[in-house]
Design an enzyme around this catalytic site. Structure first.
Site, short mmCIF file in Angstrom:
data_model
loop_
_atom_site.label_atom_id
_atom_site.label_comp_id
_atom_site.label_asym_id
_atom_site.label_seq_id
_atom_site.Cartn_x
_atom_site.Cartn_y
_atom_site.Cartn_z
N HIS A 51 0.82 -1.23 0.00
CA HIS A 51 0.00 0.00 0.00
C HIS A 51 0.85 1.27 0.00
CE1 HIS A 51 -3.22 -2.70 0.54
NE2 HIS A 51 -3.25 -2.74 1.85
N CYS B 116 -2.98 -9.91 5.19
CA CYS B 116 -2.83 -9.42 3.80
C CYS B 116 -1.55 -8.62 3.58
CB CYS B 116 -4.03 -8.56 3.43
SG CYS B 116 -5.55 -9.50 3.33
N PHE B 117 -0.74 -8.45 4.59
CA PHE B 117 0.60 -7.87 4.44
C PHE B 117 0.60 -6.49 3.78
CE2 PHE B 117 0.57 -12.49 3.45
CZ PHE B 117 0.84 -12.94 4.75
N CYS B 118 -0.40 -5.67 4.07
CA CYS B 118 -0.48 -4.32 3.49
C CYS B 118 -0.46 -4.38 1.96
CB CYS B 118 0.64 -3.40 3.98
SG CYS B 118 0.55 -3.08 5.72
N ALA B 119 -1.07 -5.42 1.42
CA ALA B 119 -1.13 -5.55 -0.04
C ALA B 119 -2.47 -6.20 -0.38
CB ALA B 119 0.04 -6.39 -0.55
#
Ligand SMILES: Cc1ncc(COP(=O)(O)O)c(C=O)c1O
Length: 467
Positions: free
Chosen positions: A128, A374-377
């Site tokens: 993100h 979601c690992f900032c994605a």
């Protein structure tokens, strides 16, 4: 097992022998497989910080010995960072800041978008931090991905040629924080430059694991801007850097103004300093810069090709082992023979154990630190999981209603330089048990966060650390 034993880099790091509690009442070493988030500190970093703190003082325009030494150290750190990424002080500048997120936000605010050429071409695989700052600044196009999550270079080419005279900047990650895929950044740079666009490479993931060479500006495949984060490079002292074309920062107002950014101020006029000072408002994080430079020195001593070799061997061994675990799926490329164009970042799903639960069991019962979710994605994870638009909308609605209990996601194991084959064995053994339902605790989920905690067992962190 690798053909040759791997070098042991554990002695270079702090805290790897520290004991942590396991749920069965025993203690053991922590197996940290969350390096894509943050890495443990190097001893060389601690040593440099200790040595520097003795002389630490204000930088820039301080006149005493300690001030002058601190300024010398800060500027030396800048040179070390620039040399590490192949930047040329005549053409590039290195702007220190907090991290990659801050660096990309700065570039998004400072980039000289022209109303006629204002599109940023990014991709659907970005963190993100290399997506949202652009959306806030200008029109953005996301290049599509292949079904297995690689950048679709045909779509990249098509978007670039369709919007050739409107693309101002191509902003791509050097390596994915979800699948570990490495993008062919120099080839893509050549294509971006051919239509008159510049290129930013988010090197937050890439920099600790592979050599970066920005190349001279007159090379068709040069990188115009890159960003790095020291906490992912074994130097967790709050520093990151934006390294890129000096000319872009020589005009226009800085995005943040204040002390340190000016040559002269009167009540009705301001003359800005030259970059990098113009872009570093306020007192800088000198200790953080020294820490980052010390980490770079250590990485250079090991050699970036040895770093890549070591981590590729761990990744190969992990992928070979993971494919034998029933009910476990590796997302993205799971071919152990192809570790050259990927990092040691492995996204995993267990058939019958939700990712939040699997991560909790790994932590509480096996002492393994991974990340799940979601690992900032988010767009990338939705793509990898193959969620339809309707399903993604439903997820959004549930989250907006405060319920993350069924948040889609994966578990991610990611390797660093100090990890060993034994660490991988610990992970494989734990996942194999969890996949068969062989775990001891009873877990309860917090619907608001989605996270699980064991019933009847609480950690008391004060037993380990207090201020
Ligand atoms: C690819 C990528 N870009 C950007 C970031 C953001 O880095 P930071 O949190 O240091 O700003 C991360 C962090 O995980 C990342 O993996």
């Amino acid at each position: 097992m690798p053909n040759q034993p791997l070098n042991d880099y554990r002695p270079l790091f702090i805290g790897l022998d520290a004991l942590i509690p396991f749920m069965d009442g025993t203690c053991g070493c922590y197996t940290n497989l969350d390096n894509a988030a943050s890495t443990p500190p190097l001893k060389a970093v601690q040593q440099a910080v200790d040595d520097f703190l003795v002389y630490y003082s204000s930088v820039h325009r301080g006149t005493g010995f300690k001030s002058q030494l601190s300024t010398y150290a800060y500027e030396q750190a800048r040179q070390i960072v620039m040399r590490f990424v192949g930047a040329d002080p005549m053409e590039h500048t290195c702007i220190f800041g907090k991290n990659t997120t801050e660096a990309i936000n700065k570039l998004a605010r400072r980039f000289p978008f022209d109303p006629k050429r204002n599109i940023v071409l990014t991709s659907a695989m970005e963190h993100h931090s290399n997506d949202l700052p652009w959306r806030a600044a200008t029109p953005v196009i996301h290049v599509r991905l292949t079904p297995d999550g690689r950048l679709d270079e045909d779509d990249f080419d098509a978007q670039l040629s369709m919007h050739a005279d409107k693309v101002a900047l191509v902003a791509l990650t050097g390596a994915s924080n979800v699948t570990g895929y490495i993008n062919p950044i120099h080839r893509l740079a050549g294509k971006a430059h051919a239509v008159g666009a510049l290129l930013l490479v988010d090197c937050a993931q890439f920099a600790p694991h592979r050599k970066i060479d920005m190349l001279p500006l007159d090379h068709p495949e040069h990188l115009d801007f890159i960003t790095i984060s020291a906490h992912k490079m074994y130097a967790p002292f709050g520093t990151g850097a934006l390294i890129g074309r000096k000319d872009i920062f020589e005009s226009g107002d800085p995005d943040m103004t204040g002390g340190g950014t000016v040559e002269i101020v009167t009540l009705d006029s301001v003359v800005w300093s030259a970059p990098p000072e113009r872009e570093e408002a306020g007192s800088p994080n000198t200790v953080g810069a020294v820490a980052l430079a010390a980490a770079i020195r250590q990485l250079e001593t090991v050699g970036m090709s040895e770093v890549a070799h070591h981590e590729a061997a761990l990744t190969r061994y992990a992928l070979e082992g993971l494919c034998h675990i029933q009910g476990l799926k590796v997302f993205g490329d799971n071919d152990p023979s192809k570790t050259e164009d990927r990092l040691g970042v492995i996204p995993i799903q267990l058939d019958h154990v939700p990712h939040f639960l699997a991560a909790a069991i790994l932590g509480y019962e096996f002492g393994i630190g991974v990340r799940s979710g979601c690992f900032c994605a988010h767009p990338y994870i939705l793509h990898l999981l193959g969620l339809s638009k309707e399903e993604a909308d439903e997820v959004r609605h549930r989250i907006m209603a405060g319920d993350r209990s069924e948040m889609p996601g994966l578990i991610r194991a990611s390797f660093g330089l100090y990890n060993t084959i034994e660490d991988v064995d610990t992970l494989l053994d734990a996942l194999s048990h969890i996949s068969k339902g062989e775990y001891k605790g009873k877990y309860v989920q917090d619907r608001a966060t989605g996270e699980y905690s064991p019933v009847g067992w609480q950690l008391d962190f004060a037993d380990y650390f207090n201020l």
